[in-house]
Design a protein around this motif. Structure first.
Motif, PDB file in Angstrom:
ATOM      1  N   ASN A   1     -16.567 -12.410  26.287  1.00 15.86           N
ATOM      2  CA  ASN A   1     -17.572 -11.641  25.552  1.00 15.86           C
ATOM      3  C   ASN A   1     -18.981 -12.156  25.844  1.00 15.86           C
ATOM      4  O   ASN A   1     -19.157 -13.329  26.198  1.00 15.86           O
TER       5      ASN A   1
ATOM      6  N   ARG B   1     -14.435  -7.417  18.390  1.00 14.12           N
ATOM      7  CA  ARG B   1     -14.736  -6.642  19.582  1.00 14.12           C
ATOM      8  C   ARG B   1     -14.342  -7.469  20.807  1.00 14.12           C
ATOM      9  O   ARG B   1     -14.608  -8.668  20.864  1.00 14.12           O
TER      10      ARG B   1
ATOM     11  N   ASN C   1     -14.929  -7.285  24.928  1.00 10.05           N
ATOM     12  CA  ASN C   1     -15.766  -6.542  25.876  1.00 10.05           C
ATOM     13  C   ASN C   1     -15.105  -6.318  27.230  1.00 10.05           C
ATOM     14  O   ASN C   1     -15.442  -5.372  27.927  1.00 10.05           O
TER      15      ASN C   1
ATOM     16  N   SER D   1     -11.609  -3.361  26.917  1.00 11.95           N
ATOM     17  CA  SER D   1     -12.920  -3.351  27.577  1.00 11.95           C
ATOM     18  C   SER D   1     -13.881  -2.441  26.816  1.00 11.95           C
ATOM     19  O   SER D   1     -13.483  -1.428  26.249  1.00 11.95           O
TER      20      SER D   1
ATOM     21  N   CYS E   1     -17.931  -4.380  22.854  1.00 10.89           N
ATOM     22  CA  CYS E   1     -19.242  -4.799  22.325  1.00 10.89           C
ATOM     23  C   CYS E   1     -20.310  -3.724  22.469  1.00 10.89           C
ATOM     24  O   CYS E   1     -21.326  -3.768  21.772  1.00 10.89           O
ATOM     25  N   SER E   2     -20.090  -2.771  23.369  1.00  8.43           N
ATOM     26  CA  SER E   2     -21.077  -1.706  23.571  1.00  8.43           C
ATOM     27  C   SER E   2     -20.581  -0.348  23.080  1.00  8.43           C
ATOM     28  O   SER E   2     -21.276   0.653  23.230  1.00  8.43           O
TER      29      SER E   2
ATOM     30  N   SER F   1     -19.300 -10.473  17.781  1.00 11.14           N
ATOM     31  CA  SER F   1     -17.938 -10.064  18.119  1.00 11.14           C
ATOM     32  C   SER F   1     -17.130  -9.604  16.925  1.00 11.14           C
ATOM     33  O   SER F   1     -16.051  -9.029  17.096  1.00 11.14           O
TER      34      SER F   1
END
Length: 268
Positions: free
Chosen positions: A90, A114, A116, A141, A144-145, A227
């Motif tokens: 992350n 989360r 990433n 995947s 985080c976004s 996270s």
């Protein structure tokens, strides 16, 4: 080839592989952990937690933005004072650091994080027998976004609302123990998400400290980062001391403080 026959052959061919994927996956080799280790946990000796603590997480996450992770104590003789959750790949690998009061023993705590990109998710526990580590490799995947589930105005309007739920029929739980879940309404923005209308990045804004008490007895505290998922959820077992409510105090990175007494009876 008839469809039924083709489906049968496919099931036979891929069945064993799918079964393997559904098994708990151990930690994978992680060169990044070698670089991060000292910065995150210092120069301490860390032993294998096998047989004493386990971390449960899905091998393939259904939603990378809300991956359930459970820390479970399997050795009742162990005293766990705290735990650090690390997600190697992350952007900010240190997901959370917890401290635990005596009423949390034996420890069982679920959080949602989360992830990433494909990564080890590990827990380093501070115990009376030294520091112990376990973890799992998780395939996920973009967590985080991932876009927030609500637009910023809606998310901020309900920020700080809390809810407590108890699970009265949890299998295997002794009468002295209770199974509780606390949900806190907060967008927990990571700083990597975009406003879906303006396409501009939303500034990081998340709960960075949490305290849960029953009366004057501390159950747990958390120092958290980006996270931890949107609308954080914490499910845990604890020994009830007779206090009528759980008091939750949450601080976020904008200086907001949310505090609420949640009655143990029923749902709040």
């Amino acid at each position: 080839m008839k469809p039924v026959i083709a489906a049968t052959i496919a099931a036979l061919a891929f069945g064993p592989a799918l079964a393997d994927e559904n098994r708990a996956s151990p930690l994978a080799d992680s060169p990044i952990w070698t670089d991060l280790r000292t910065d995150l946990v210092g120069k301490i000796d860390i032993a294998d937690a096998a047989g004493r603590i386990e971390l449960e997480a899905p091998f393939r996450a259904n939603d990378a933005a809300t991956v359930p992770v459970t820390i479970r104590q399997t050795d009742p003789a162990l005293t766990i004072r705290g735990a650090t959750v690390v997600i190697d790949e992350n952007p900010a690998p240190l997901a959370a650091s917890f401290t635990f009061g005596p009423a949390m023993a034996p420890l069982e705590l679920e959080i949602r994080v989360r992830v990433n990109q494909y990564s080890n998710v590990r827990v380093i526990a501070d115990t009376d027998q030294g520091h112990l580590m376990t973890g799992r490799f998780v395939k996920a995947s973009g967590g985080c976004s991932a876009p927030a589930t609500r637009n910023p105005a809606e998310a901020l309007a309900g920020m700080g609302e809390m809810r407590l739920r108890h699970f009265p029929d949890t299998p295997g739980l002794s009468t002295a123990r209770r199974d509780a879940q606390i949900m806190i309404r907060h967008p927990n923005y990571s700083g990597l998400q975009r406003d879906q209308i303006t396409q501009l990045f939303i500034l990081a804004h998340f709960i960075d400290r949490l305290e849960i008490w029953q009366g004057d007895e501390m159950l747990l505290t958390m120092e958290g980062g980006i996270s931890i998922s949107e609308n954080p959820v914490f499910r845990f077992t604890y020994t009830d001391n007779g206090s009528p409510s759980l008091r939750v105090i949450a601080h976020d990175t904008e200086g907001n403080v949310f505090e609420q007494d949640l009655p143990k009876a029923g749902q709040s």
